[in-house]
Write an enzyme that holds these catalytic residues in place. Structure first.
Site, short mmCIF file in Angstrom:
data_model
loop_
_atom_site.label_atom_id
_atom_site.label_comp_id
_atom_site.label_asym_id
_atom_site.label_seq_id
_atom_site.Cartn_x
_atom_site.Cartn_y
_atom_site.Cartn_z
N HIS A 54 0.79 -1.10 0.01
CA HIS A 54 0.00 -0.09 -0.06
C HIS A 54 0.79 1.31 0.08
CE1 HIS A 54 -3.82 -1.95 1.75
NE2 HIS A 54 -3.40 -2.62 0.94
N GLU A 56 0.94 3.87 1.85
CA GLU A 56 1.52 4.21 3.13
C GLU A 56 2.71 3.23 3.28
OE1 GLU A 56 -3.18 4.49 3.41
OE2 GLU A 56 -1.74 3.40 2.31
N CYS A 84 -6.16 1.86 5.80
CA CYS A 84 -6.67 0.54 6.26
C CYS A 84 -6.19 0.33 7.68
CB CYS A 84 -6.50 -0.37 5.16
SG CYS A 84 -4.85 -1.17 5.23
#
Length: 159
Positions: A54, A56, A84
């Site tokens: 992801h 991040e 998430c």
């Protein structure tokens, strides 16, 4: 946030869910705040065949490498959609004090919408959260991506 949106656009071009992240380090030089980009990434799950790729997660790894420490206590993380649960956990572990995101994720949001990890009382660190920054632009990126994914393929239409 505009830099994070540019990262999300790169993800979309690569057929990834258009999420982008930028991490800024805040330091002082002679009473003047200095902001430095130390991490920037977009989703790369499909490209790397890695469910943890992801935006991040990749940006946090870059930022930690840039400062030479896993503690990112003088940073701000900007991301186009609410992190998430996995990414929120990494944000807590990295001690990132401020998370700014564009669009909430009411179905799977790990920061505040569903799981509230960034401010959970059992966690050893809590992050301040600012949401809704350039929300419509971030939402449009995601909606356009999924609309294109779900639209039927017509003969003669580019695939």
């Amino acid at each position: 946030m505009r830099l994070a949106i540019k990262q999300a656009e790169l993800a979309k071009e690569k057929n990834e869910v258009p999420a982008g992240c930028v991490i800024i380090r805040t330091t002082q030089q002679a009473d003047t705040p200095v902001l430095t980009v130390i991490g920037r990434a977009h989703n790369q799950v499909e490209m790397l065949h890695d469910p943890t790729a992801h935006a991040e997660m990749i940006a946090i790894t870059q930022a930690a490498s840039a400062v030479g420490d896993w503690r990112l206590t003088d940073t701000i993380l900007y991301v186009t959609k609410e992190p998430c649960a996995m990414c929120s956990g990494a944000i807590v572990l990295a001690r990132i004090p401020l998370v700014v995101y564009g669009v909430p994720d009411p179905l799977r949001g790990g920061a505040a919408s569903v799981f509230k990890i960034l401010n959970h009382p059992a966690m050893n660190h809590r992050s301040d959260i600012i949401s809704g920054i350039l929300e419509e632009e971030c939402r449009a990126l995601l909606q356009d991506f999924f609309r294109e994914k779900r639209s039927p393929k017509f003969p003669g239409k580019d695939s």
